[in-house]
Design a protein around this motif. Sequence first.
Motif, mmCIF file in Angstrom:
data_model
loop_
_atom_site.group_PDB
_atom_site.id
_atom_site.type_symbol
_atom_site.label_atom_id
_atom_site.label_comp_id
_atom_site.label_asym_id
_atom_site.label_seq_id
_atom_site.Cartn_x
_atom_site.Cartn_y
_atom_site.Cartn_z
ATOM 1 N N GLY A 58 0.863 -1.067 0.047
ATOM 2 C CA GLY A 58 0.058 -0.151 -0.114
ATOM 3 C C GLY A 58 0.922 0.757 0.347
ATOM 4 O O GLY A 58 0.409 2.261 -0.621
ATOM 5 N N THR A 61 1.661 1.902 -3.907
ATOM 6 C CA THR A 61 0.963 2.315 -4.750
ATOM 7 C C THR A 61 1.270 2.971 -4.937
ATOM 8 O O THR A 61 1.072 3.491 -6.167
ATOM 9 C CB THR A 61 -0.408 2.214 -3.494
ATOM 10 O OG1 THR A 61 -0.602 0.217 -3.188
ATOM 11 C CG2 THR A 61 -1.432 2.116 -4.577
ATOM 12 N N SER A 280 -5.324 1.834 1.070
ATOM 13 C CA SER A 280 -4.583 1.368 -0.151
ATOM 14 C C SER A 280 -5.914 0.031 -0.882
ATOM 15 O O SER A 280 -6.043 0.357 -2.212
ATOM 16 C CB SER A 280 -3.323 0.452 0.109
ATOM 17 O OG SER A 280 -2.929 -0.297 1.013
#
Length: 452
Positions: A58, A61, A280
């Motif tokens: 995440g 990301t 995320s």
Amino acid sequence: MLSDDSVNSVDIMLQNPKKALIRMSIPLIISLLITSFYNLIDAFWVSGLGADALAGVGFFTPIFMILVGFGNGLGSGAAFALSKYLGEDNKLKADNASVHSILIDIVISLIMTAVLLVTLNPILNAMGAGQTISYATDYGVIIILGSIFIIFSNALYGIFRGEGDTTRPMYAMIASAVLNMILDPIFIYTLNFGVKGAAIATIISSIFVILILLYWFYIKKDTFLKPNFDNFQFKKDISKDIVKVGIPASIQLLNNAFFAAVFSALLTYVGSTDSVAVYSTGWRIVTIGTTPLLAIGTALISVIAANYGAQKYKNIQIAHRYAMKVSIVIAFVVAIITNVFAGDIASVFASSGSSVRIASELTSFLSWIVIYYPTMAVGVASTYVFQGIGKGITAMFQTIMRETGFTIFFAVLLGVVLGYGVWGAWMGIVLGEVVSNNITMIWADWEIKKLI
């Protein structure tokens, strides 16, 4: 023998913009949904490694969004330039522009790879990755090394969109997604590569897409546009047309990544790394829900650019208003479905190991975030109008205004200043989107009326 499909697509964009918009949007919706789903498949398989692994991916990301953003942005620049030249009935220039687009993509891909390799650790530390940084680095280094394939594959789609063909890219994306879904569990668990395996699967899938697209261009040779290097002649005005939309569109999406990074840091401050895992993962689900809106907006670029080149300005207004109407209906339906089934959706991505602890917060996120979907319907269509008429910088400013301006402001105000914590940060996204999307809609309508 060459197909007349692309020729007909250009004619339809000029003669029946509503029909062209729907015809191009449906394959784009399927394509983007497939891409979003296999991103979710990544999240599903990584979640089996635990919440820290999911949070680590995440944290990367936003950087991944930079790569995809540059690919999509350059693709938008290509789509604008090519559709504009075809609208001007100048196919020779459009063919030459398709080669320009490929060369620009390659150069920018190499620059991005070098920059991100150097800045990866400082960025992750600044975001507060903390105990999850090893996961973020393991995943991130592989993705960055293969970034040329991610950027190049996304940018090549712009050439197809420029000639009004969104169907064949859809086939390529589906093939890539199926391959990625097959490779994920093999590389992550069977070969025991962990999060590195998810990254390897993504890169292999991107390479596969490029091979399919290049096959159509250079082996089967049945595309309407011909990106042949033998006939390439450098033209400053062509490069300018691609870049003036492509670079601002890339920065526009880069700003989205910046927002995700800042927002992750904010969540770590008002919550924990679990809140980042929720964000995320939840945002991947949001991406699926809003994919039809982005697909319609993406199709709108080519439709508007073709009519802009042909100086059919009334058609631009028709396409814009029709895009908003269709998008609003879709947004309401998706928002209701997501809200009703929020708990069921969350359980899919938080059902094993330490990931279970984020299930409740993920359900809450999904229930509240859908409030802004209907306003996104008008905001996306309106921002893409400016890309379609070559005003990439204006479109970029609107995105920065929305994400870095209103949304971060309201998230900090509600989450930190007024003390509503993580929930306040979620509602900051909602409030910022509602305000800015309506401003963008009014702005686009005024701009179109000036053209007419």
